[in-house]
Design a protein around this motif. Structure first.
Motif, PDB file in Angstrom:
ATOM      1  N   PHE A 115       0.812  -1.220   0.000  1.00  0.00           N
ATOM      2  CA  PHE A 115       0.000   0.000   0.000  1.00  0.00           C
ATOM      3  C   PHE A 115       0.846   1.272   0.000  1.00  0.00           C
ATOM      4  N   GLY A 116       2.175   1.129   0.098  1.00  0.00           N
ATOM      5  CA  GLY A 116       3.037   2.299   0.149  1.00  0.00           C
ATOM      6  C   GLY A 116       2.984   3.030   1.477  1.00  0.00           C
ATOM      7  N   LEU A 117       2.696   2.288   2.556  1.00  0.00           N
ATOM      8  CA  LEU A 117       2.596   2.879   3.890  1.00  0.00           C
ATOM      9  C   LEU A 117       3.824   2.521   4.721  1.00  0.00           C
ATOM     10  N   PRO A 118       4.161   3.332   5.722  1.00  0.00           N
ATOM     11  CA  PRO A 118       5.336   3.009   6.551  1.00  0.00           C
ATOM     12  C   PRO A 118       5.076   1.904   7.561  1.00  0.00           C
ATOM     13  N   PHE A 119       3.822   1.695   7.926  1.00  0.00           N
ATOM     14  CA  PHE A 119       3.479   0.654   8.895  1.00  0.00           C
ATOM     15  C   PHE A 119       2.001   0.323   8.744  1.00  0.00           C
ATOM     16  N   GLN A 120       1.584  -0.725   9.444  1.00  0.00           N
ATOM     17  CA  GLN A 120       0.169  -1.094   9.442  1.00  0.00           C
ATOM     18  C   GLN A 120      -0.231  -1.579  10.821  1.00  0.00           C
ATOM     19  N   ALA A 121      -1.447  -1.237  11.227  1.00  0.00           N
ATOM     20  CA  ALA A 121      -1.963  -1.665  12.519  1.00  0.00           C
ATOM     21  C   ALA A 121      -2.300  -3.150  12.492  1.00  0.00           C
ATOM     22  N   GLY A 162      -3.100 -10.631  25.362  1.00  0.00           N
ATOM     23  CA  GLY A 162      -2.776 -11.826  26.110  1.00  0.00           C
ATOM     24  C   GLY A 162      -1.620 -12.626  25.551  1.00  0.00           C
ATOM     25  N   SER A 163      -1.041 -12.169  24.426  1.00  0.00           N
ATOM     26  CA  SER A 163       0.071 -12.877  23.801  1.00  0.00           C
ATOM     27  C   SER A 163       1.393 -12.256  24.209  1.00  0.00           C
ATOM     28  N   ASP A 164       2.432 -13.087  24.254  1.00  0.00           N
ATOM     29  CA  ASP A 164       3.781 -12.589  24.518  1.00  0.00           C
ATOM     30  C   ASP A 164       4.483 -12.099  23.254  1.00  0.00           C
ATOM     31  N   VAL A 165       3.868 -12.324  22.088  1.00  0.00           N
ATOM     32  CA  VAL A 165       4.529 -11.981  20.828  1.00  0.00           C
ATOM     33  C   VAL A 165       4.913 -10.503  20.749  1.00  0.00           C
ATOM     34  N   PRO A 166       4.024  -9.551  21.118  1.00  0.00           N
ATOM     35  CA  PRO A 166       4.430  -8.141  21.010  1.00  0.00           C
ATOM     36  C   PRO A 166       5.667  -7.784  21.816  1.00  0.00           C
ATOM     37  N   GLY A 167       5.967  -8.569  22.861  1.00  0.00           N
ATOM     38  CA  GLY A 167       7.143  -8.283  23.670  1.00  0.00           C
ATOM     39  C   GLY A 167       8.452  -8.691  23.024  1.00  0.00           C
ATOM     40  N   VAL A 168       8.392  -9.589  22.044  1.00  0.00           N
ATOM     41  CA  VAL A 168       9.617 -10.074  21.413  1.00  0.00           C
ATOM     42  C   VAL A 168       9.674  -9.775  19.920  1.00  0.00           C
ATOM     43  N   ALA A 169       8.533  -9.462  19.326  1.00  0.00           N
ATOM     44  CA  ALA A 169       8.486  -9.164  17.895  1.00  0.00           C
ATOM     45  C   ALA A 169       8.750  -7.682  17.653  1.00  0.00           C
ATOM     46  N   PRO A 170       9.124  -7.321  16.431  1.00  0.00           N
ATOM     47  CA  PRO A 170       9.400  -5.907  16.121  1.00  0.00           C
ATOM     48  C   PRO A 170       8.113  -5.115  15.917  1.00  0.00           C
ATOM     49  N   PHE A 171       7.311  -5.019  16.986  1.00  0.00           N
ATOM     50  CA  PHE A 171       6.087  -4.231  16.972  1.00  0.00           C
ATOM     51  C   PHE A 171       6.378  -2.877  17.610  1.00  0.00           C
ATOM     52  N   ALA A 172       5.472  -1.936  17.376  1.00  0.00           N
ATOM     53  CA  ALA A 172       5.518  -0.643  18.057  1.00  0.00           C
ATOM     54  C   ALA A 172       4.088  -0.260  18.412  1.00  0.00           C
ATOM     55  N   THR A 173       3.932   0.810  19.148  1.00  0.00           N
ATOM     56  CA  THR A 173       2.612   1.291  19.550  1.00  0.00           C
ATOM     57  C   THR A 173       2.457   2.743  19.137  1.00  0.00           C
ATOM     58  N   VAL A 174       1.316   3.056  18.541  1.00  0.00           N
ATOM     59  CA  VAL A 174       0.982   4.438  18.189  1.00  0.00           C
ATOM     60  C   VAL A 174      -0.388   4.771  18.777  1.00  0.00           C
ATOM     61  N   LYS A 175      -0.663   6.047  18.933  1.00  0.00           N
ATOM     62  CA  LYS A 175      -1.962   6.490  19.415  1.00  0.00           C
ATOM     63  C   LYS A 175      -2.952   6.520  18.254  1.00  0.00           C
ATOM     64  N   ASP A 176      -4.089   5.878  18.448  1.00  0.00           N
ATOM     65  CA  ASP A 176      -5.170   5.977  17.478  1.00  0.00           C
ATOM     66  C   ASP A 176      -5.687   7.415  17.509  1.00  0.00           C
ATOM     67  N   PRO A 177      -5.596   8.158  16.397  1.00  0.00           N
ATOM     68  CA  PRO A 177      -6.008   9.569  16.424  1.00  0.00           C
ATOM     69  C   PRO A 177      -7.509   9.756  16.622  1.00  0.00           C
ATOM     70  N   PHE A 178      -8.279   8.685  16.464  1.00  0.00           N
ATOM     71  CA  PHE A 178      -9.724   8.800  16.608  1.00  0.00           C
ATOM     72  C   PHE A 178     -10.190   8.489  18.027  1.00  0.00           C
ATOM     73  N   SER A 179      -9.574   7.465  18.636  1.00  0.00           N
ATOM     74  CA  SER A 179     -10.007   7.073  19.979  1.00  0.00           C
ATOM     75  C   SER A 179      -8.993   7.418  21.066  1.00  0.00           C
ATOM     76  N   GLY A 180      -7.760   7.673  20.673  1.00  0.00           N
ATOM     77  CA  GLY A 180      -6.712   7.944  21.635  1.00  0.00           C
ATOM     78  C   GLY A 180      -6.119   6.708  22.269  1.00  0.00           C
ATOM     79  N   ASP A 237      -3.951   3.114  22.534  1.00  0.00           N
ATOM     80  CA  ASP A 237      -2.716   2.571  21.981  1.00  0.00           C
ATOM     81  C   ASP A 237      -3.052   1.476  20.974  1.00  0.00           C
ATOM     82  N   THR A 238      -2.351   1.495  19.846  1.00  0.00           N
ATOM     83  CA  THR A 238      -2.592   0.525  18.779  1.00  0.00           C
ATOM     84  C   THR A 238      -1.270  -0.092  18.350  1.00  0.00           C
ATOM     85  N   LEU A 239      -1.225  -1.418  18.289  1.00  0.00           N
ATOM     86  CA  LEU A 239      -0.024  -2.108  17.821  1.00  0.00           C
ATOM     87  C   LEU A 239       0.144  -1.918  16.319  1.00  0.00           C
ATOM     88  N   VAL A 240       1.375  -1.682  15.903  1.00  0.00           N
ATOM     89  CA  VAL A 240       1.673  -1.560  14.480  1.00  0.00           C
ATOM     90  C   VAL A 240       2.935  -2.350  14.153  1.00  0.00           C
TER      91      VAL A 240
END
Length: 274
Positions: free
Chosen positions: A113-119, A125-143, A145-148
Motif C-alpha cells: 500500500f506504500g505505507l510506513p506501517f500497518q496496525a 494476552g500474547s507474549d509476541v508483542p514483547g519479542v516481535a518488532p512491533f511498536a505502539t501508536v496512538k489511534d487519532p480517533f479514539s486515543g 494505543d494501537t499495535l503496528v
C-alpha cells in the motif's frame, strides 16, 4: 520477452537482499529456484514469509540466510519441523525475527500500500508483542494505543505458478496463499511456471490473472519446479524424495550431493510452449 533460464533468473538475486517466497510449508514452493540460489552460493538473504517450510530449510542448509521473519517454519506432517533451519537458528547462523503470520502479512500489506506501517489486532494476552518488532501508536480517533508493524518491502518475490506467458502474466489455480500480496509488496517478481502459454490464453480470461506482467522481471519455464513439494491439480508431495532430502541435508557434504543430484531436474534448456 522476460523468459530466461533458471540460472539466469537466480543471478538476479544478490547477496544481502530481502526476499519473499511463494507457496507455504510444503505446498507450491518454487523449489527449483530455491535450490539454484543455494547452488550459486547466494549469501545474507533476509526471508520474510508468514509460513516458510521447504524453502527456508534448503536456504538454511546452503548457508544462504541472514534472517527469517516468519510466524512458523515447518515442513508439516508427516515430516515435522524444518531441521536445517532449526540447526542454523540454534547455532546463531541466522537471526530469527519472532512474529506471527498475520503480522508478517501486515508488514507486506503496508509495503504493497506504500505505507510506513500497518496496525494489527488480536494479540491481547500474547507474549509476541514483547519479542516481535512491533511498536505502539496512538489511534487519532479514539486515543487508544494501537499495535503496528513496519512495512517490509522485499527486493524480490519468487513465486511458482501454474501458467505464465513470456511477458509475466501468471495464473495460480487453487489457493494463491500469499502470492498475490507478495507480488504487490516486492520491488520485482521472479516467476517459475509449470507451463508457458501464449498471451492470448490470458487475454481470453483476464480476471484469472493473479500476477500481472507489470510486476514481473523474469519468467522461467520450470515443469515440476515445485518438486518435491506439491502443486494443486498437478502433483502431490513426493514423500520419498522429501525424506531423501532430509537425510542428505544432515551434513554439508550430503546437502551438496543433493544439489548435484537435482541439478539436471532443475536446469533445463529454455523452451517456449505455446
Amino acid at each position: 520477452m522476460k523468459q530466461m533460464t533458471l540460472e539466469q533468473a537466480a543471478r538476479l538475486v544478490a547477496n544481502d537482499q530481502i526476499v519473499t517466497i511463494g507457496g507455504t510449508l510444503s505446498q507450491r514452493i518454487p523449489a527449483a529456484m530455491v535450490r539454484e540460489l543455494a547452488r550459486q552460493g547466494v549469501k545474507g538473504l533476509h526471508l520474510i514469509k508468514p509460513s516458510p517450510g521447504f524453502d527456508a530449510d534448503v536456504l538454511a542448509a546452503g548457508g544462504c540466510l541472514a534472517s527469517v521473519r516468519a510466524g512458523m517454519t515447518t515442513l508439516e506432517q508427516p515430516f515435522g519441523m524444518a531441521p536445517s533451519f532449526r540447526r542454523a537458528a540454534e547455532r546463531g547462523e541466522l537471526e530469527v525475527i519472532e512474529n506471527a503470520c498475520p503480522a508478517v502479512m501486515a508488514s507486506l500489506q503496508a509495503a504493497a500500500f506504500g505505507l510506513p506501517f500497518q496496525a494489527v489486532a488480536g494479540f491481547e494476552g500474547s507474549d509476541v508483542p514483547g519479542v516481535a518488532p512491533f511498536a505502539t501508536v496512538k489511534d487519532p480517533f479514539s486515543g487508544k494505543d494501537t499495535l503496528v508493524v513496519p512495512a517490509v518491502r522485499p527486493d524480490w518475490a519468487i513465486l511458482h505458478v501454474h501458467e505464465a506467458d513470456v511477458r509475466g502474466n501468471a495464473r495460480i489455480y487453487g489457493t494463491p496463499v500469499w502470492d498475490r500480496l507478495m507480488s504487490r509488496a516486492a520491488k520485482r517478481v521472479i516467476l517459475t511456471a509449470e507451463k508457458i502459454l501464449d498471451t492470448s490464453h490470458f487475454v481470453a480470461q483476464p480476471e484469472m490473472t493473479v500476477v500481472p506482467e507489470l510486476f514481473v522481471e523474469a519468467v522461467v519455464h520450470a515443469p515440476a519446479g515445485a518438486w518435491p513439494t506439491a502443486v494443486f491439480d498437478c502433483y502431490d508431495i513426493d514423500e520419498p524424495a522429501m525424506r531423501h532430502y532430509l537425510e542428505l541435508s544432515r551434513t554439508p557434504d550430503g546437502f551438496r550431493k543433493y544439489l548435484d543430484e537435482t541439478e539436471a531436474h532443475d536446469r533445463r534448456p529454455m523452451e517456449v510452449a505455446a
